[in-house]
Design a protein around this motif. Structure first.
Motif, PDB file in Angstrom:
ATOM      1  N   LEU A  92      87.434  47.563  81.970  1.00  0.00           N
ATOM      2  CA  LEU A  92      87.748  48.038  83.308  1.00  0.00           C
ATOM      3  C   LEU A  92      88.971  48.942  83.288  1.00  0.00           C
ATOM      4  CD1 LEU A  92      87.133  44.946  85.610  1.00  0.00           C
ATOM      5  CD2 LEU A  92      85.817  47.046  85.512  1.00  0.00           C
ATOM      6  N   ALA A  93      89.822  48.741  82.318  1.00  0.00           N
ATOM      7  CA  ALA A  93      90.932  49.663  82.097  1.00  0.00           C
ATOM      8  C   ALA A  93      90.455  50.836  81.254  1.00  0.00           C
ATOM      9  CB  ALA A  93      92.076  48.951  81.383  1.00  0.00           C
ATOM     10  N   GLU A  94      91.079  51.991  81.457  1.00  0.00           N
ATOM     11  CA  GLU A  94      90.844  53.125  80.565  1.00  0.00           C
ATOM     12  C   GLU A  94      91.783  53.084  79.374  1.00  0.00           C
ATOM     13  OE1 GLU A  94      91.092  56.753  82.854  1.00  0.00           O
ATOM     14  OE2 GLU A  94      88.916  56.725  83.202  1.00  0.00           O
ATOM     15  N   SER A  95      92.995  52.560  79.600  1.00  0.00           N
ATOM     16  CA  SER A  95      93.962  52.478  78.513  1.00  0.00           C
ATOM     17  C   SER A  95      95.121  51.589  78.925  1.00  0.00           C
ATOM     18  CB  SER A  95      94.492  53.873  78.143  1.00  0.00           C
ATOM     19  OG  SER A  95      95.210  54.444  79.228  1.00  0.00           O
ATOM     20  N   LEU A  96      95.832  51.078  77.922  1.00  0.00           N
ATOM     21  CA  LEU A  96      97.112  50.395  78.107  1.00  0.00           C
ATOM     22  C   LEU A  96      97.974  50.812  76.933  1.00  0.00           C
ATOM     23  CD1 LEU A  96      98.987  48.415  79.531  1.00  0.00           C
ATOM     24  CD2 LEU A  96      97.939  46.566  78.213  1.00  0.00           C
ATOM     25  N   ARG A  97      99.017  51.588  77.210  1.00  0.00           N
ATOM     26  CA  ARG A  97      99.777  52.221  76.128  1.00  0.00           C
ATOM     27  C   ARG A  97     101.275  52.031  76.314  1.00  0.00           C
ATOM     28  NH1 ARG A  97      96.000  56.848  77.042  1.00  0.00           N
ATOM     29  NH2 ARG A  97      94.407  56.779  75.403  1.00  0.00           N
ATOM     30  N   LEU A 107      99.411  51.022  82.339  1.00  0.00           N
ATOM     31  CA  LEU A 107      98.004  50.652  82.452  1.00  0.00           C
ATOM     32  C   LEU A 107      97.286  51.691  83.298  1.00  0.00           C
ATOM     33  CD1 LEU A 107      95.695  48.454  82.166  1.00  0.00           C
ATOM     34  CD2 LEU A 107      96.528  47.562  84.361  1.00  0.00           C
ATOM     35  N   LYS A 108      96.203  52.238  82.754  1.00  0.00           N
ATOM     36  CA  LYS A 108      95.347  53.166  83.502  1.00  0.00           C
ATOM     37  C   LYS A 108      94.000  52.495  83.722  1.00  0.00           C
ATOM     38  CE  LYS A 108      95.971  56.998  84.344  1.00  0.00           C
ATOM     39  NZ  LYS A 108      96.526  57.694  85.553  1.00  0.00           N
ATOM     40  N   PHE A 121      88.998  48.104  93.394  1.00  0.00           N
ATOM     41  CA  PHE A 121      89.661  47.530  92.216  1.00  0.00           C
ATOM     42  C   PHE A 121      90.709  48.561  91.789  1.00  0.00           C
ATOM     43  CE2 PHE A 121      90.389  47.003  87.741  1.00  0.00           C
ATOM     44  CZ  PHE A 121      90.334  45.636  87.514  1.00  0.00           C
ATOM     45  N   ASP A 122      91.970  48.322  92.127  1.00  0.00           N
ATOM     46  CA  ASP A 122      92.990  49.323  91.887  1.00  0.00           C
ATOM     47  C   ASP A 122      94.267  48.677  91.348  1.00  0.00           C
ATOM     48  OD1 ASP A 122      94.052  48.068  94.136  1.00  0.00           O
ATOM     49  OD2 ASP A 122      93.662  49.750  95.484  1.00  0.00           O
ATOM     50  N   ALA A 123      95.282  49.513  91.162  1.00  0.00           N
ATOM     51  CA  ALA A 123      96.537  49.036  90.577  1.00  0.00           C
ATOM     52  C   ALA A 123      97.211  47.990  91.459  1.00  0.00           C
ATOM     53  CB  ALA A 123      97.470  50.216  90.318  1.00  0.00           C
ATOM     54  N   LEU A 159      99.424  51.565  86.761  1.00  0.00           N
ATOM     55  CA  LEU A 159     100.421  50.518  86.939  1.00  0.00           C
ATOM     56  C   LEU A 159     101.417  50.583  85.794  1.00  0.00           C
ATOM     57  CD1 LEU A 159     101.270  47.987  88.606  1.00  0.00           C
ATOM     58  CD2 LEU A 159      99.904  46.623  87.000  1.00  0.00           C
ATOM     59  N   ASP A 160     102.697  50.746  86.114  1.00  0.00           N
ATOM     60  CA  ASP A 160     103.757  50.750  85.118  1.00  0.00           C
ATOM     61  C   ASP A 160     104.289  49.335  84.951  1.00  0.00           C
ATOM     62  OD1 ASP A 160     103.582  53.511  84.692  1.00  0.00           O
ATOM     63  OD2 ASP A 160     104.929  53.926  86.373  1.00  0.00           O
TER      64      ASP A 160
END
Length: 266
Positions: A92-97, A107-108, A121-123, A159-160
């Motif tokens: 469901l996430a595109e990335s977590l970097r 988190l994207k 479903f959002d940040a 989300l930071d």
């Protein structure tokens, strides 16, 4: 040492083995029993050793032999761990970097994902869930992993995250303990209501629950992968059946499709 294992005919082993990948099981499996297949996708019956106490992502352990398949069906993970490589994989996430060794993370999320009630479903939803984990009154079994987060919503899909201390393995922690997100609309009703009337963004939603007997899950009409024909199943039924021998006989006779249990390895 206990390890998860499945006992059922060989033709069904691959669907579960990916293994014990609850996500692969509920999102892509097709009912194999002839009496269960149908033009709208068929159904699958799984036997579980115990009923769920609740179906929220806070007070449940993410364990394959108990609630993991049900949670995956309802919520879909943001991140998961590939059982073959051990790598963290976005879903469901595109990335977590992180760009600074784990001091800060971003988190994207995939855009356009909806919960089964049609809400976003959002940040903000992720932030609300993690803050709910951290509250003592929630009694989350995953509380320690969300404690100390500083969370800032940058936009609807971003989300930071600032953990309480630099953590280069935060992605793995989230994939293991904080990956399932409940709709804020369900949380607004309280944790107990959210656990008995769960709302997630997974391939299925809860249709009915007969305590101590069975849970019936049906397709989520808002599922983000519906254009790919997922989930292939129209219905997933989880029946409570604590007797391993009876479960094996039920699968062999075609009265159920699979069950999961724990075996001791010597």
């Amino acid at each position: 040492m206990f390890a998860q294992s499945a006992a059922h005919p060989r033709r069904r082993l691959a669907a579960l083995a990916a293994g014990l990948s609850a996500l692969a099981l509920v999102a892509t499996a097709c009912g194999s029993g002839g009496s269960r297949s149908s033009s709208d996708g068929g159904s699958l019956t799984m036997l579980a050793i115990q009923d769920s106490a609740s179906l929220d992502p806070f007070r449940r352990a993410y364990v394959a032999v108990t609630d993991e398949p049900r949670l995956a069906a309802l919520y879909d993970p943001m991140l998961t761990i590939d059982p073959k490589t051990g790598n963290v994989v976005p879903h469901l996430a595109e990335s977590l970097r992180t760009a600074d060794g784990g001091a800060t993370w971003q988190l994207k999320l995939r855009p356009g994902v909806l919960f089964s009630d049609g809400t976003a479903f959002d940040a903000e939803a992720v932030k609300r869930n993690w803050e709910t984990h951290a509250k003592p009154e929630t009694k989350s079994v995953h509380a320690a992993y969300a404690a100390g987060f500083k969370l800032t919503v940058a936009d609807a899909t971003t989300l930071d995250i600032v953990p309480s201390a630099p953590n280069p393995n935060l992605d793995r922690t989230i994939a293991t303990h904080l990956t399932y997100i409940e709709a804020p609309s369900a949380l607004d009703k309280g944790i107990d209501a959210a656990g008995s009337q769960p709302v997630g963004a997974g391939p299925f939603m809860l249709k009915s629950w007969t305590r101590g007997a069975e849970q019936v899950f049906v397709r989520n009409p808002h599922y983000w992968q519906k254009d790919k024909g997922l989930p292939k199943l129209a219905q997933l039924t989880v029946k409570t059946s604590p007797d391993g021998k009876q479960n094996l006989n039920a699968v062999r006779s075609g009265r159920a499709d699979l069950f999961m249990t724990a075996v001791r390895r010597s």
